[in-house]
Write an enzyme that holds these catalytic residues in place. Structure first.
Site, mmCIF file in Angstrom:
data_model
loop_
_atom_site.group_PDB
_atom_site.id
_atom_site.type_symbol
_atom_site.label_atom_id
_atom_site.label_comp_id
_atom_site.label_asym_id
_atom_site.label_seq_id
_atom_site.Cartn_x
_atom_site.Cartn_y
_atom_site.Cartn_z
ATOM 1 C CE LYS A 13 -2.139 -1.137 3.884
ATOM 2 N NZ LYS A 13 -1.171 -2.413 4.092
ATOM 3 N NE ARG A 88 -4.877 -0.852 9.534
ATOM 4 C CZ ARG A 88 -3.844 -0.279 9.204
ATOM 5 N NH1 ARG A 88 -3.603 0.343 8.342
ATOM 6 N NH2 ARG A 88 -2.625 -0.840 9.676
ATOM 7 N NE ARG A 127 7.687 -2.423 6.395
ATOM 8 C CZ ARG A 127 6.251 -2.423 6.735
ATOM 9 N NH1 ARG A 127 5.585 -1.668 5.555
ATOM 10 N NH2 ARG A 127 5.592 -2.652 7.599
ATOM 11 N NE ARG A 158 5.905 -0.380 10.111
ATOM 12 C CZ ARG A 158 4.929 -0.210 9.571
ATOM 13 N NH1 ARG A 158 4.752 0.327 8.240
ATOM 14 N NH2 ARG A 158 3.924 -0.798 9.959
ATOM 15 N NE ARG A 169 1.783 -4.429 11.067
ATOM 16 C CZ ARG A 169 2.840 -4.540 10.338
ATOM 17 N NH1 ARG A 169 4.087 -5.114 10.964
ATOM 18 N NH2 ARG A 169 2.677 -3.822 9.199
HETATM 19 P P1 AP5 Z 1 4.846 -1.822 1.991
HETATM 20 O O1 AP5 Z 1 4.452 -0.980 0.889
HETATM 21 O O2 AP5 Z 1 5.507 -1.052 3.161
HETATM 22 O O3 AP5 Z 1 3.334 -2.331 2.515
HETATM 23 P P2 AP5 Z 1 2.319 -1.787 3.065
HETATM 24 O O4 AP5 Z 1 1.030 -2.294 2.593
HETATM 25 O O5 AP5 Z 1 2.041 -0.365 3.276
HETATM 26 O O6 AP5 Z 1 2.363 -2.479 4.608
HETATM 27 P P3 AP5 Z 1 2.401 -1.794 6.233
HETATM 28 O O7 AP5 Z 1 2.781 -2.814 7.020
HETATM 29 O O8 AP5 Z 1 2.980 -0.474 6.142
HETATM 30 O O9 AP5 Z 1 0.855 -1.968 6.620
HETATM 31 P P4 AP5 Z 1 0.225 -1.889 7.730
HETATM 32 O O10 AP5 Z 1 -1.360 -1.936 7.202
HETATM 33 O O11 AP5 Z 1 0.450 -3.068 8.458
HETATM 34 O O12 AP5 Z 1 0.820 -0.732 8.656
HETATM 35 P P5 AP5 Z 1 0.539 0.808 8.740
HETATM 36 O O13 AP5 Z 1 1.786 1.664 8.595
HETATM 37 O O14 AP5 Z 1 -0.599 1.146 7.775
HETATM 38 O O15 AP5 Z 1 5.647 -2.800 1.520
HETATM 39 C C1 AP5 Z 1 6.132 -3.909 2.420
HETATM 40 C C2 AP5 Z 1 7.406 -4.656 1.910
HETATM 41 O O16 AP5 Z 1 7.518 -5.061 0.693
HETATM 42 C C3 AP5 Z 1 8.545 -3.265 1.605
HETATM 43 O O17 AP5 Z 1 9.882 -3.773 2.140
HETATM 44 C C4 AP5 Z 1 8.493 -3.236 0.228
HETATM 45 O O18 AP5 Z 1 9.781 -2.567 -0.305
HETATM 46 C C5 AP5 Z 1 8.066 -4.506 -0.213
HETATM 47 N N1 AP5 Z 1 7.262 -4.619 -1.441
HETATM 48 C C6 AP5 Z 1 6.190 -3.528 -1.772
HETATM 49 N N2 AP5 Z 1 5.660 -4.128 -3.075
HETATM 50 C C7 AP5 Z 1 6.334 -5.200 -3.274
HETATM 51 C C8 AP5 Z 1 6.173 -5.920 -4.699
HETATM 52 N N3 AP5 Z 1 5.285 -5.480 -5.380
HETATM 53 N N4 AP5 Z 1 7.137 -6.851 -4.758
HETATM 54 C C9 AP5 Z 1 8.008 -7.314 -3.840
HETATM 55 N N5 AP5 Z 1 8.202 -6.478 -2.623
HETATM 56 C C10 AP5 Z 1 7.487 -5.462 -2.535
HETATM 57 O O19 AP5 Z 1 -0.110 0.714 10.265
HETATM 58 C C11 AP5 Z 1 0.641 0.525 11.337
HETATM 59 C C12 AP5 Z 1 -0.273 0.702 12.641
HETATM 60 O O20 AP5 Z 1 -0.695 1.915 12.730
HETATM 61 C C13 AP5 Z 1 -1.221 -0.117 12.714
HETATM 62 O O21 AP5 Z 1 -0.931 -1.663 13.160
HETATM 63 C C14 AP5 Z 1 -2.136 0.382 13.846
HETATM 64 O O22 AP5 Z 1 -1.492 0.311 15.108
HETATM 65 C C15 AP5 Z 1 -1.976 1.752 13.402
HETATM 66 N N6 AP5 Z 1 -3.017 2.276 12.455
HETATM 67 C C16 AP5 Z 1 -2.848 2.768 11.321
HETATM 68 N N7 AP5 Z 1 -3.915 3.140 10.585
HETATM 69 C C17 AP5 Z 1 -4.893 2.866 11.452
HETATM 70 C C18 AP5 Z 1 -6.241 2.925 11.444
HETATM 71 N N8 AP5 Z 1 -7.072 3.528 10.270
HETATM 72 N N9 AP5 Z 1 -6.985 2.704 12.566
HETATM 73 C C19 AP5 Z 1 -6.329 2.242 13.834
HETATM 74 N N10 AP5 Z 1 -5.160 2.175 13.850
HETATM 75 C C20 AP5 Z 1 -4.110 2.303 12.622
HETATM 76 MG MG MG Z 2 2.527 1.156 4.727
#
Ligand code: AP5
Ligand code: MG
Length: 216
Positions: A13, A88, A127, A158, A169
């Site tokens: 994402k 979410r 990552r 992270r 997660r």
């Molecule tokens: P990356 O692009 O970083 O993946 P992502 O989908 O953004 O994954 P996240 O782990 O950031 O999502 P998340 O939803 O768990 O965490 P968030 O920060 O939103 O890619 C991942 C890896 O793969 C990288 O190394 C990249 O280089 C690689 N990659 C990408 N695409 C690829 C491909 N096509 N092929 C190969 N490799 C690839 O949330 C964190 C925390 O915040 C949550 O747990 C929660 O506590 C809180 N939070 C956030 N939003 C909310 C909400 N709305 N409500 C409540 N709590 C929330």
């Molecule tokens: Mg992300």
């Protein structure tokens, strides 16, 4: 265009939202990045969100929504955004819909990145990210440079990318977030993309399909 990104942790994402935001000339707004910035600055919101973010649970809806409304109200988001990580759960999706109606705006698409579960753990444990400009990298090889290509800041991992926290997660995603795919499908808004392909292939397909679907 006003887009939201849905997909499990590690689906790409953040990677795709950053590219899309650049291409469309709109901000990439990641709720995860916003929370991590609050944690780093040790703000009051950061202190309230810390235990949820670090354990892989969801931050309470009221805190999250207040932060998102504030961010979406800024000038740079007036003409569109790529929202990554919000909504979410169904409660957030319903609040968001009310908010959009109140501000007389509408979402263009909900992009759903589908990736096999077996690939997610591999991606997340490899990552590394830049705490300064939030660029994301995948470093499979220990010899790879751990410095950001954009701003030369040292890369870090992270806290919540530890295998046990990633498992939680993923569980939270399937229980709370996955139902959003049907919620937006019922509204005819889902653009489903195979997120298991290489990054450039995913970007190209996403760009093509958005162009074909128009900017509703
Ligand atoms: P990356 O692009 O970083 O993946 P992502 O989908 O953004 O994954 P996240 O782990 O950031 O999502 P998340 O939803 O768990 O965490 P968030 O920060 O939103 O890619 C991942 C890896 O793969 C990288 O190394 C990249 O280089 C690689 N990659 C990408 N695409 C690829 C491909 N096509 N092929 C190969 N490799 C690839 O949330 C964190 C925390 O915040 C949550 O747990 C929660 O506590 C809180 N939070 C956030 N939003 C909310 C909400 N709305 N409500 C409540 N709590 C929330
Ligand atoms: Mg992300």
């Amino acid at each position: 265009m006003r887009l939201i990104m849905i997909g499990p942790p590690g689906a790409g994402k953040g990677t795709q939202a950053a590219r899309l935001g650049d291409r469309l000339g709109v901000p990439h707004i990641s709720t995860g990045d916003l929370f991590r910035a609050h944690l780093k600055e040790n703000t009051e919101l950061g202190q309230q969100a810390k235990r949820y973010v670090e354990s892989g649970g969801l931050v309470p809806d009221e805190l999250t929504e207040a932060m998102v409304w504030d961010r979406l109200g800024r000038d740079d988001a007036k003409n569109g955004y790529v929202l990554d990580g919000f909504p979410r759960n169904l409660a957030q999706a319903r609040s968001f819909e009310r908010r959009l109606n109140e501000t007389r705006t509408a979402l263009s698409r909900a992009v759903y990145l589908r990736v096999p579960e077996s690939e997610l753990m591999r991606r997340l444990t490899g990552r590394w990210w830049c705490p300064e400009c939030h660029a994301t990298y995948h470093l499979a090889s220990p010899a790879a440079s751990k410095v950001c290509e954009n701003c030369q800041t040292g890369l870090i991992q992270r806290e919540d990318d530890r295998p046990e926290t990633v498992k939680r997660r993923l569980r939270v995603y399937f229980e709370e977030t996955a139902p959003l795919v049907d919620y937006y499908r019922d509204r005819g808004m889902v653009l489903e993309i195979d997120g298991g392909a290489p990054v450039d292939v995913v970007s190209r397909k996403l760009g093509q399909q958005l162009a074909e679907g128009g900017s509703r």
